[in-house]
Design an enzyme around this catalytic site. Sequence first.
Site, PDB file in Angstrom:
ATOM      1  CG  HIS A 175      -4.584   9.720  -0.045  1.00  0.00           C
ATOM      2  ND1 HIS A 175      -3.248   9.625  -0.319  1.00  0.00           N
ATOM      3  CD2 HIS A 175      -4.699   9.377   1.256  1.00  0.00           C
ATOM      4  CE1 HIS A 175      -2.599   9.222   0.766  1.00  0.00           C
ATOM      5  NE2 HIS A 175      -3.460   9.078   1.738  1.00  0.00           N
ATOM      6  CE  LYS A 207      -3.667   4.686   0.366  1.00  0.00           C
ATOM      7  NZ  LYS A 207      -2.260   4.598   0.761  1.00  0.00           N
ATOM      8  CG  ASP A 239      -1.867   1.168   1.252  1.00  0.00           C
ATOM      9  OD1 ASP A 239      -3.005   0.995   0.786  1.00  0.00           O
ATOM     10  OD2 ASP A 239      -1.480   2.271   1.709  1.00  0.00           O
ATOM     11  CE1 TYR A 276       0.813   7.946   2.212  1.00  0.00           C
ATOM     12  CE2 TYR A 276       1.283   5.650   1.754  1.00  0.00           C
ATOM     13  CZ  TYR A 276       0.473   6.621   2.288  1.00  0.00           C
ATOM     14  OH  TYR A 276      -0.690   6.243   2.927  1.00  0.00           O
TER      15      TYR A 276
HETATM   16  P1  NAD Z   1       0.946   1.687  11.840  1.00  0.00           P
HETATM   17  O1  NAD Z   1      -0.272   1.719  12.696  1.00  0.00           O
HETATM   18  O2  NAD Z   1       1.144   0.571  10.881  1.00  0.00           O
HETATM   19  O3  NAD Z   1       2.167   1.863  12.821  1.00  0.00           O
HETATM   20  C1  NAD Z   1       3.485   1.790  12.370  1.00  0.00           C
HETATM   21  C2  NAD Z   1       4.393   2.060  13.559  1.00  0.00           C
HETATM   22  O4  NAD Z   1       4.092   1.139  14.615  1.00  0.00           O
HETATM   23  C3  NAD Z   1       5.854   1.822  13.198  1.00  0.00           C
HETATM   24  O5  NAD Z   1       6.434   2.985  12.659  1.00  0.00           O
HETATM   25  C4  NAD Z   1       6.442   1.412  14.534  1.00  0.00           C
HETATM   26  O6  NAD Z   1       6.712   2.563  15.304  1.00  0.00           O
HETATM   27  C5  NAD Z   1       5.294   0.668  15.198  1.00  0.00           C
HETATM   28  N1  NAD Z   1       5.370  -0.802  15.018  1.00  0.00           N
HETATM   29  C6  NAD Z   1       5.235  -1.528  13.870  1.00  0.00           C
HETATM   30  N2  NAD Z   1       5.303  -2.834  14.121  1.00  0.00           N
HETATM   31  C7  NAD Z   1       5.491  -2.963  15.454  1.00  0.00           C
HETATM   32  C8  NAD Z   1       5.651  -4.074  16.314  1.00  0.00           C
HETATM   33  N3  NAD Z   1       5.595  -5.323  15.866  1.00  0.00           N
HETATM   34  N4  NAD Z   1       5.836  -3.820  17.640  1.00  0.00           N
HETATM   35  C9  NAD Z   1       5.879  -2.571  18.129  1.00  0.00           C
HETATM   36  N5  NAD Z   1       5.727  -1.472  17.368  1.00  0.00           N
HETATM   37  C10 NAD Z   1       5.533  -1.668  16.030  1.00  0.00           C
HETATM   38  O7  NAD Z   1       0.990   3.113  11.077  1.00  0.00           O
HETATM   39  P2  NAD Z   1       0.956   3.669   9.609  1.00  0.00           P
HETATM   40  O8  NAD Z   1       2.204   3.416   8.881  1.00  0.00           O
HETATM   41  O9  NAD Z   1       0.495   5.074   9.751  1.00  0.00           O
HETATM   42  O10 NAD Z   1      -0.230   2.856   8.923  1.00  0.00           O
HETATM   43  C11 NAD Z   1      -0.044   1.707   8.110  1.00  0.00           C
HETATM   44  C12 NAD Z   1      -0.272   2.032   6.660  1.00  0.00           C
HETATM   45  O11 NAD Z   1      -1.591   2.597   6.462  1.00  0.00           O
HETATM   46  C13 NAD Z   1       0.646   3.133   6.100  1.00  0.00           C
HETATM   47  O12 NAD Z   1       1.974   2.691   5.926  1.00  0.00           O
HETATM   48  C14 NAD Z   1      -0.104   3.490   4.844  1.00  0.00           C
HETATM   49  O13 NAD Z   1       0.126   2.518   3.856  1.00  0.00           O
HETATM   50  C15 NAD Z   1      -1.537   3.471   5.336  1.00  0.00           C
HETATM   51  N6  NAD Z   1      -2.020   4.818   5.731  1.00  0.00           N
HETATM   52  C16 NAD Z   1      -3.006   5.385   4.989  1.00  0.00           C
HETATM   53  C17 NAD Z   1      -3.493   6.646   5.319  1.00  0.00           C
HETATM   54  C18 NAD Z   1      -4.602   7.241   4.507  1.00  0.00           C
HETATM   55  O14 NAD Z   1      -4.904   8.430   4.681  1.00  0.00           O
HETATM   56  N7  NAD Z   1      -5.212   6.499   3.621  1.00  0.00           N
HETATM   57  C19 NAD Z   1      -2.965   7.355   6.408  1.00  0.00           C
HETATM   58  C20 NAD Z   1      -1.947   6.756   7.168  1.00  0.00           C
HETATM   59  C21 NAD Z   1      -1.508   5.465   6.821  1.00  0.00           C
END
Ligand code: NAD
Length: 277
Positions: A107, A76, A46, A51
């Site tokens: 998005h 997106k 994704d 990004y």
């Molecule tokens: P996430 O909830 O996946 O959190 C990621 C963070 O959690 C990492 O940077 C790390 O600090 C921690 N983490 C990851 N694995 C872990 C583990 N096993 N143990 C402990 N801590 C851990 O946050 P995200 O990246 O914001 O969301 C995931 C994906 O969603 C994004 O990469 C993106 O692809 C998507 N996204 C979309 C939108 C949108 O507006 N559509 C917005 C934000 C994110």
Amino acid sequence: MVTIPQIKLHDGNSIPQLGFGVFRVDPQETKRVVLDALEVGYRHLDTAAIYGNEREVGQAIAESGIPREEIFLTTKLWNTRHADAPVAIAESMEKLGVDYLDLYLIHWPAQVQNLYVEAWKDLEGFKEAGLVRSIGVSNFHPEHLKRLKDAGCQTPVIDQVEIHPAFQQKFITDYCRDEGIAIEAWSPLGQGGYPLFETAPVVEAAKSHEKTPAQVVLRWHLEKGYIIFPKSTHKERMKENIDIFDFTLSEQEMAAIDAMEIGEAGRQGASIEERGV
Ligand code: NAD
């Protein structure tokens, strides 16, 4: 290699329920990170034009040697491109180095510009032309989805919205369930920010299943039926986050995690208003 369940979408296509997200992955690091994720077993990526790492995601796919059809790829349309979606999708596909996308999302509704109905009609055309297999939206509330419906548009297959135990946006998930729209939960781990991992329901379930708190939170999403793509740049955590298919949470554990909802105070990302454009 882990077998990841597929979720059937209302257009007949399927999507792996667990994938890998690359929000805030530095372009300089993205190729290595995505190659690691593919090696660990993720087959659903994704990304988004905003990004700034589509080119590096594409390089990783090409270098991995994994056949294109084995990878489910989402990108997106950014808020400022609603008026020129055909150019924006062409740019994304060129950077990604692909001749089709599995999923293309608007998005944000970007309601101040008020062009999302027109942009959606462009997405319908992209599907018709075979550029993209499935089309959906992100950060849409029921009012935005209803506007598409009233305009006689096709129903998006997916709404990708912020969801984690502290911020569940039930008014969106209820509406989408009734309309047959699958939910993708972005920031499924609350971006690691809100202290989800220290809360009693998560810690207790983790102890009883010999799993980590992060694995319990991800499992909660799977049992809700949501599609998720947690992000990590660390290979060990990528492995941890995919290792969630050998246990299930009990009804009581699910209910205790459900009760962690705290509404707006649990939000990690921006609101619709903040992203209004
Ligand atoms: P996430 O909830 O996946 O959190 C990621 C963070 O959690 C990492 O940077 C790390 O600090 C921690 N983490 C990851 N694995 C872990 C583990 N096993 N143990 C402990 N801590 C851990 O946050 P995200 O990246 O914001 O969301 C995931 C994906 O969603 C994004 O990469 C993106 O692809 C998507 N996204 C979309 C939108 C949108 O507006 N559509 C917005 C934000 C994110």
